[in-house]
Design a protein around this motif. Structure first.
Motif, mmCIF file in Angstrom:
data_model
loop_
_atom_site.group_PDB
_atom_site.id
_atom_site.type_symbol
_atom_site.label_atom_id
_atom_site.label_comp_id
_atom_site.label_asym_id
_atom_site.label_seq_id
_atom_site.Cartn_x
_atom_site.Cartn_y
_atom_site.Cartn_z
ATOM 1 N N GLU A 1 27.529 38.949 8.040
ATOM 2 C CA GLU A 1 26.331 39.036 7.201
ATOM 3 C C GLU A 1 25.121 39.159 8.107
ATOM 4 O O GLU A 1 24.946 38.362 9.036
ATOM 5 N N TYR B 1 31.572 46.371 3.750
ATOM 6 C CA TYR B 1 30.269 45.713 3.603
ATOM 7 C C TYR B 1 29.602 46.110 2.294
ATOM 8 O O TYR B 1 29.594 47.280 1.915
ATOM 9 N N THR C 1 26.681 42.547 4.016
ATOM 10 C CA THR C 1 27.548 41.380 3.964
ATOM 11 C C THR C 1 28.933 41.753 3.457
ATOM 12 O O THR C 1 29.067 42.641 2.603
ATOM 13 N N TYR D 1 27.471 38.531 -2.291
ATOM 14 C CA TYR D 1 26.070 38.742 -1.955
ATOM 15 C C TYR D 1 25.075 38.097 -2.913
ATOM 16 O O TYR D 1 23.873 38.054 -2.639
#
Length: 113
Positions: A31, A98, A63, A67
């Protein structure tokens, strides 16, 4: 205080992994946040000069985790520090795994004498 400095100080209270433009790590953390200045627009003219500038900035959260909590923290931090958020876009990169949350925001900077 200069806008990027103000932004960095605000984001540094959230994470140790905040950088301007790009993540410098060869292998990024799970992150992290990067930010970039975009457009600078002159405002409030007087005596032929801009009396203020509106700075348009993007803050990017990357991240692999859920999230939602960090998104809320970033949103509140930006607003508390005088940034106006115009939109938040959520993306997902299947290849890297991600989530990418992009906060488009702006802040007005008064002209220094």
């Amino acid at each position: 205080m200069e806008v990027n400095e103000k932004l960095f100080q605000a984001l540094s209270r959230i994470t140790d992994h905040a950088w301007e433009l790009v993540c410098p790590a060869e292998r990024p953390p799970d992150e992290y946040i990067v930010y970039n200045s975009g457009l600078e627009v002159p405002e409030d003219f007087g005596d032929g000069k801009a009396q203020a500038w509106t700075n348009h900035i993007q803050v990017h959260l990357y991240t692999v985790k859920n999230y939602k909590k960090i998104k809320k923290i970033i949103k509140e931090t930006l607003e508390t520090n005088g940034f106006t958020i115009s939109e938040i876009e959520r993306m997902y990169d299947k290849e890297s795994g991600y989530f990418h949350i992009c906060f488009s925001c702006s802040i007005q900077e008064e002209r220094e004498e």
